[in-house]
Scaffold this motif. Structure first.
Motif, short mmCIF file in Angstrom:
data_model
loop_
_atom_site.label_atom_id
_atom_site.label_comp_id
_atom_site.label_asym_id
_atom_site.label_seq_id
_atom_site.Cartn_x
_atom_site.Cartn_y
_atom_site.Cartn_z
N GLN A 239 0.82 -1.21 0.00
CA GLN A 239 0.00 0.00 0.00
C GLN A 239 0.86 1.26 0.00
O GLN A 239 0.58 2.23 -0.71
CB GLN A 239 -0.93 0.01 1.22
CG GLN A 239 -1.88 1.20 1.25
CD GLN A 239 -2.83 1.13 2.43
OE1 GLN A 239 -2.80 0.20 3.22
NE2 GLN A 239 -3.69 2.13 2.52
N LYS A 240 1.94 1.25 0.78
CA LYS A 240 2.85 2.39 0.81
C LYS A 240 3.52 2.57 -0.56
O LYS A 240 3.64 3.69 -1.06
CB LYS A 240 3.92 2.16 1.88
CG LYS A 240 5.00 3.23 1.96
CD LYS A 240 4.47 4.53 2.51
CE LYS A 240 5.59 5.53 2.71
NZ LYS A 240 5.12 6.81 3.25
N LEU A 241 3.95 1.47 -1.17
CA LEU A 241 4.57 1.54 -2.49
C LEU A 241 3.59 2.07 -3.52
O LEU A 241 3.95 2.86 -4.40
CB LEU A 241 5.07 0.15 -2.89
CG LEU A 241 6.24 -0.41 -2.08
CD1 LEU A 241 6.45 -1.89 -2.39
CD2 LEU A 241 7.53 0.37 -2.36
N GLU A 242 2.34 1.64 -3.43
CA GLU A 242 1.32 2.12 -4.36
C GLU A 242 1.11 3.63 -4.23
O GLU A 242 1.00 4.35 -5.23
CB GLU A 242 0.01 1.38 -4.11
CG GLU A 242 -1.11 1.81 -5.04
CD GLU A 242 -2.43 1.15 -4.69
OE1 GLU A 242 -3.44 1.51 -5.31
OE2 GLU A 242 -2.44 0.27 -3.80
N ASN A 243 1.04 4.11 -2.99
CA ASN A 243 0.85 5.55 -2.78
C ASN A 243 2.03 6.36 -3.33
O ASN A 243 1.83 7.42 -3.93
CB ASN A 243 0.68 5.83 -1.28
CG ASN A 243 -0.64 5.30 -0.74
OD1 ASN A 243 -1.61 5.13 -1.50
ND2 ASN A 243 -0.70 5.02 0.54
N LEU A 244 3.25 5.86 -3.13
CA LEU A 244 4.43 6.55 -3.66
C LEU A 244 4.41 6.57 -5.19
O LEU A 244 4.70 7.60 -5.82
CB LEU A 244 5.69 5.88 -3.15
CG LEU A 244 6.02 6.05 -1.66
CD1 LEU A 244 7.18 5.15 -1.26
CD2 LEU A 244 6.35 7.50 -1.35
N ALA A 245 4.06 5.43 -5.79
CA ALA A 245 4.00 5.36 -7.25
C ALA A 245 2.94 6.31 -7.79
O ALA A 245 3.14 6.97 -8.83
CB ALA A 245 3.70 3.93 -7.69
N TYR A 246 1.83 6.42 -7.09
CA TYR A 246 0.74 7.30 -7.53
C TYR A 246 1.18 8.77 -7.51
O TYR A 246 0.93 9.52 -8.45
CB TYR A 246 -0.46 7.09 -6.61
CG TYR A 246 -1.68 7.91 -6.95
CD1 TYR A 246 -2.34 7.74 -8.16
CD2 TYR A 246 -2.17 8.86 -6.05
CE1 TYR A 246 -3.46 8.49 -8.47
CE2 TYR A 246 -3.29 9.61 -6.35
CZ TYR A 246 -3.93 9.42 -7.56
OH TYR A 246 -5.04 10.17 -7.87
N ARG A 247 1.86 9.17 -6.45
CA ARG A 247 2.31 10.57 -6.35
C ARG A 247 3.33 10.90 -7.43
O ARG A 247 3.26 11.97 -8.05
CB ARG A 247 2.93 10.81 -4.97
CG ARG A 247 1.93 10.70 -3.82
CD ARG A 247 2.65 10.78 -2.50
NE ARG A 247 1.76 10.48 -1.39
CZ ARG A 247 2.14 10.37 -0.13
NH1 ARG A 247 3.43 10.52 0.18
NH2 ARG A 247 1.28 10.09 0.82
#
Length: 339
Positions: A239-247
């Protein structure tokens, strides 16, 4: 390229060290979990007097509370959501230092190409490859000052090595004068912004690939089975990796939108029309649509997890296709590969 290769090796050694640390931690947890059981069994079998029920209960409680004790945390982990950290890694620091050194040498090579050509060094595929990979590493190093993404070093340096190798083998051309259509200030603006957007998309691509790997590991761990890639246990959650990729991808999408707009303005000045359905124009728009769909689906349709990661990966794959295939094998007005 040699320095990038050495950095890649150092980052790979760090991943191996992470796996070893996780394996050692798991073995330690097993031995700690077995110890209270052995003590309780010995006290029952060897007692010639009455057994103290309170001590038995306390041993059972101790056995139930045994869990994965935290390992020492890495240097300055601003990316908090990590599972098991594993302490300071010399190979990680060496990898970052070598990446910085390689980037400085890379920058010097790009500047010397520009000085030799007496213009900005991104007018053909070879020059764009040099500048684009320079910005990929530059974006990675810049983000490191805000978020600890050093675990992506293997992916970023490996990607840059492959792209530079392909460029040096297939795209190299001698310095040549600019065609009339490229003699414009938009060459500086349009292509540089496209290169910067590519660097951000590449970082989002790397984060999305690791996200998929981490999501699979989390699913396997939830089923009580050991995962093969143990180093993933030391990385941030999916989930943290997904949020970083999204930003990161949002910033890249904004820049790509400007690339599309600037390209249309340049096309009007060079060819007398804003849009002509040229192959390169169409693929630039397709990339925009893919990333627009990624952002829209994630924000409004709840496309989280693997589906959003795959959209980001498909988007960056379209960027590579647009650069490596469309420029070489498709005819059109954008025939400035230099090949």
């Amino acid at each position: 390229m040699v320095v990038y290769a050495l950095a890649f090796i150092a980052f790979a050694m760090d991943l191996a060290r992470r796996s070893a640390a996780v394996g050692a931690a798991q073995q330690g947890q097993v031995s700690e979990a077995e110890q209270p059981v052995a003590v309780a069994a010995g006290s029952v079998a060897g007692s010639s007097t009455s057994v103290n029920s309170a001590s038995v209960n306390s041993a059972s409680a101790g056995s139930a509370s045994v869990g994965p004790g935290p390992l020492p945390r890495a240097g300055k982990p601003k990316a908090a959501d990590t599972g098991l950290a594993y302490g300071r890694s010399p190979s990680l620091r060496v990898g970052v230092a070598l990446t910085v050194l390689a980037w400085v040498l890379h920058l010097a090579a790009v500047l010397m190409r520009g000085i030799a050509a007496e213009r900005v060094p991104w007018a053909n595929m070879y020059e764009f490859s040099m500048t684009g990979t320079l910005l990929i590493v530059g974006v990675f190093l810049l983000v490191l000052t805000r978020v600890d993404l050093r675990f992506l070093g293997t992916f970023i340096t490996g990607l840059v090595l492959v792209l530079l190798l392909l460029a040096s083998m297939n795209f190299y051309v001698e310095v040549a004068p600019l065609p009339p259509a490229l003699q414009s200030v938009w060459l500086v603006i349009h292509v540089f912004v496209a290169s910067l957007a590519t660097g951000l998309f590449a970082l989002g691509f790397a984060l999305s690939v690791v996200q998929l790997m981490q999501f699979r590991r989390e699913s396997i761990a939830a089923g009580g089975k050991p995962a093969r890639l143990r180093f993933l246990a030391t990385l941030p959650s999916s989930q943290k990796l997904e949020n970083l990729a999204y930003r990161v991808t949002i910033i890249g999408f904004i820049l790509w939108t400007f690339t599309l707009m600037a390209g249309s303005i340049w096309a009007e000045k060079a060819w007398g029309r804003y849009w002509g359905w040229d192959t390169k124009e169409v693929w630039t728009f397709i990339i925009w649509v893919i990333f627009a769909g990624y952002i829209h689906a994630r924000a409004t349709r709840g496309w989280r997890g693997s589906r959003s990661a795959w959209l980001a990966i498909i988007g960056f794959s379209a960027v590579l296709f647009n650069f490596g295939i469309v420029n070489v094998f498709f005819k059109g007005l954008h025939a400035y590969s230099g090949l």
